[in-house]
Design a protein around this motif. Structure first.
Motif, PDB file in Angstrom:
ATOM      1  N   THR A 110      31.350  67.312  35.370  1.00  0.00           N
ATOM      2  CA  THR A 110      30.639  66.364  36.597  1.00  0.00           C
ATOM      3  C   THR A 110      30.433  67.135  37.488  1.00  0.00           C
ATOM      4  N   GLN A 111      29.647  66.256  37.905  1.00  0.00           N
ATOM      5  CA  GLN A 111      29.266  66.403  39.695  1.00  0.00           C
ATOM      6  C   GLN A 111      28.310  65.024  39.633  1.00  0.00           C
ATOM      7  N   PHE A 112      28.261  65.297  41.205  1.00  0.00           N
ATOM      8  CA  PHE A 112      27.927  64.063  42.198  1.00  0.00           C
ATOM      9  C   PHE A 112      26.507  63.991  43.021  1.00  0.00           C
ATOM     10  N   GLY A 113      25.857  62.944  42.777  1.00  0.00           N
ATOM     11  CA  GLY A 113      24.807  62.877  43.329  1.00  0.00           C
ATOM     12  C   GLY A 113      24.613  61.496  44.326  1.00  0.00           C
ATOM     13  N   ALA A 114      23.321  62.439  45.390  1.00  0.00           N
ATOM     14  CA  ALA A 114      23.520  61.390  46.195  1.00  0.00           C
ATOM     15  C   ALA A 114      21.689  60.393  46.284  1.00  0.00           C
ATOM     16  N   LEU A 115      21.704  59.342  45.877  1.00  0.00           N
ATOM     17  CA  LEU A 115      20.362  58.342  45.954  1.00  0.00           C
ATOM     18  C   LEU A 115      20.414  58.100  47.291  1.00  0.00           C
ATOM     19  N   CYS A 116      19.227  58.985  48.587  1.00  0.00           N
ATOM     20  CA  CYS A 116      19.169  58.449  49.690  1.00  0.00           C
ATOM     21  C   CYS A 116      18.109  57.869  49.510  1.00  0.00           C
ATOM     22  N   ARG A 138      15.952  77.371  41.665  1.00  0.00           N
ATOM     23  CA  ARG A 138      15.574  78.081  40.980  1.00  0.00           C
ATOM     24  C   ARG A 138      14.366  77.242  40.094  1.00  0.00           C
ATOM     25  N   SER A 139      14.258  76.644  39.808  1.00  0.00           N
ATOM     26  CA  SER A 139      13.500  75.658  38.941  1.00  0.00           C
ATOM     27  C   SER A 139      12.003  74.443  40.018  1.00  0.00           C
ATOM     28  N   LYS A 140      12.364  74.599  41.026  1.00  0.00           N
ATOM     29  CA  LYS A 140      11.642  73.802  41.446  1.00  0.00           C
ATOM     30  C   LYS A 140      11.162  72.904  41.220  1.00  0.00           C
ATOM     31  N   ARG A 141      11.819  71.968  40.156  1.00  0.00           N
ATOM     32  CA  ARG A 141      11.656  70.621  40.207  1.00  0.00           C
ATOM     33  C   ARG A 141      12.090  69.437  40.686  1.00  0.00           C
ATOM     34  N   TRP A 142      11.513  68.561  40.989  1.00  0.00           N
ATOM     35  CA  TRP A 142      11.952  67.270  42.002  1.00  0.00           C
ATOM     36  C   TRP A 142      14.056  66.659  41.617  1.00  0.00           C
ATOM     37  N   ILE A 143      14.471  66.733  42.081  1.00  0.00           N
ATOM     38  CA  ILE A 143      15.832  66.057  42.155  1.00  0.00           C
ATOM     39  C   ILE A 143      16.669  65.351  42.645  1.00  0.00           C
ATOM     40  N   LEU A 144      17.697  64.642  42.379  1.00  0.00           N
ATOM     41  CA  LEU A 144      18.502  64.261  43.307  1.00  0.00           C
ATOM     42  C   LEU A 144      19.277  65.049  44.364  1.00  0.00           C
ATOM     43  N   PRO A 145      19.740  65.465  45.837  1.00  0.00           N
ATOM     44  CA  PRO A 145      20.745  66.191  45.949  1.00  0.00           C
ATOM     45  C   PRO A 145      22.558  66.236  45.174  1.00  0.00           C
ATOM     46  N   LYS A 146      22.839  66.653  44.764  1.00  0.00           N
ATOM     47  CA  LYS A 146      23.707  67.111  43.745  1.00  0.00           C
ATOM     48  C   LYS A 146      25.203  68.369  43.747  1.00  0.00           C
ATOM     49  N   GLY A 147      25.874  67.393  43.701  1.00  0.00           N
ATOM     50  CA  GLY A 147      26.856  69.273  43.659  1.00  0.00           C
ATOM     51  C   GLY A 147      28.053  68.308  42.684  1.00  0.00           C
ATOM     52  N   TRP A 148      29.115  69.644  42.876  1.00  0.00           N
ATOM     53  CA  TRP A 148      30.451  69.499  42.543  1.00  0.00           C
ATOM     54  C   TRP A 148      30.613  68.678  43.370  1.00  0.00           C
ATOM     55  N   PRO A 149      32.450  68.501  42.743  1.00  0.00           N
ATOM     56  CA  PRO A 149      33.619  67.571  43.553  1.00  0.00           C
ATOM     57  C   PRO A 149      33.757  68.247  44.376  1.00  0.00           C
ATOM     58  N   VAL A 150      34.881  67.592  45.226  1.00  0.00           N
ATOM     59  CA  VAL A 150      35.128  68.330  47.157  1.00  0.00           C
ATOM     60  C   VAL A 150      36.389  67.817  46.549  1.00  0.00           C
ATOM     61  N   ASN A 151      37.117  68.435  47.393  1.00  0.00           N
ATOM     62  CA  ASN A 151      38.687  68.975  46.792  1.00  0.00           C
ATOM     63  C   ASN A 151      39.586  67.905  48.158  1.00  0.00           C
ATOM     64  N   GLY A 152      39.428  66.457  48.217  1.00  0.00           N
ATOM     65  CA  GLY A 152      40.817  65.119  48.728  1.00  0.00           C
ATOM     66  C   GLY A 152      38.555  64.217  49.368  1.00  0.00           C
ATOM     67  N   ALA A 153      37.941  64.853  48.922  1.00  0.00           N
ATOM     68  CA  ALA A 153      36.845  64.234  49.231  1.00  0.00           C
ATOM     69  C   ALA A 153      37.134  63.007  47.906  1.00  0.00           C
ATOM     70  N   THR A 154      36.229  61.426  48.169  1.00  0.00           N
ATOM     71  CA  THR A 154      35.926  60.579  47.121  1.00  0.00           C
ATOM     72  C   THR A 154      34.522  61.380  46.697  1.00  0.00           C
ATOM     73  N   PRO A 155      34.237  61.227  45.604  1.00  0.00           N
ATOM     74  CA  PRO A 155      32.783  61.046  44.256  1.00  0.00           C
ATOM     75  C   PRO A 155      32.178  60.436  45.445  1.00  0.00           C
ATOM     76  N   ALA A 156      31.525  59.689  46.530  1.00  0.00           N
ATOM     77  CA  ALA A 156      31.107  58.821  47.369  1.00  0.00           C
ATOM     78  C   ALA A 156      31.274  60.292  48.283  1.00  0.00           C
ATOM     79  N   ALA A 157      31.894  60.463  49.082  1.00  0.00           N
ATOM     80  CA  ALA A 157      32.509  61.781  49.810  1.00  0.00           C
ATOM     81  C   ALA A 157      31.242  62.596  49.625  1.00  0.00           C
TER      82      ALA A 157
END
Length: 147
Positions: A8-14, A31-50
């Motif tokens: 699971t990753q978490f993404g931001a719709l800015c 790598r592929s230069k496709r258009w995406i939303l910013p997203k990444g892995w869970p962060v210890n101690g942070a909510t998914p939104a954070a």
């Protein structure tokens, strides 16, 4: 223990309002230069939104007010150098952008663009993500035209 098959990753719709129009931020993948939303892995101690908000800063130089509401999830195959693709699901959280940096951690690796949600839906690869963008736009339109 064995790692779960799907990560699971978490993404931001800015998003921001610009001259009365709703705009959302897309960045290019490294790598592929496709258009995406910013997203990444869970962060210890942070909510998914954070965690999503942190990715928005690192990948797009954006800060703002992130809401702890999941707009939806989509799945994709994360491509990796010299390894099998990793199946991932991305949970998307909305962030109203209040600050835009001219320099940020991944500025030299990515392009940032502001487009309407309809344009964004056309640009992203995932039909599931496209639908999340269109649903968000519809909800925001209702929110801004009531009362």
């Amino acid at each position: 223990g064995r790692k779960r098959d799907v990560r699971t990753q978490f993404g931001a719709l800015c998003w921001r309002m610009h001259k009365g129009r709703l705009k959302v931020a897309l960045v290019t993948s490294r790598r592929s230069k496709r258009w995406i939303l910013p997203k990444g892995w869970p962060v210890n101690g942070a909510t998914p939104a954070a965690a999503a908000a942190r990715e928005a800063y690192e990948e797009a130089g954006l800060e703002g007010t992130v809401r702890d509401i999941c707009l939806g999830v989509y799945s994709y195959q994360k491509r990796r150098k010299g390894a099998a693709a990793l199946p991932c699901v991305v949970a998307i959280f909305p962030m109203e952008v209040t600050k835009r940096h001219t320099n940020w951690p991944e500025a030299h690796e990515r392009i940032l663009t502001w487009v309407t949600p309809c344009e964004a839906a056309d640009l992203v690869d995932s039909p599931e993500l496209a639908q999340i963008l269109l649903n968000f736009a519809a909800q925001e339109a209702l929110a801004h035209h009531t009362g």
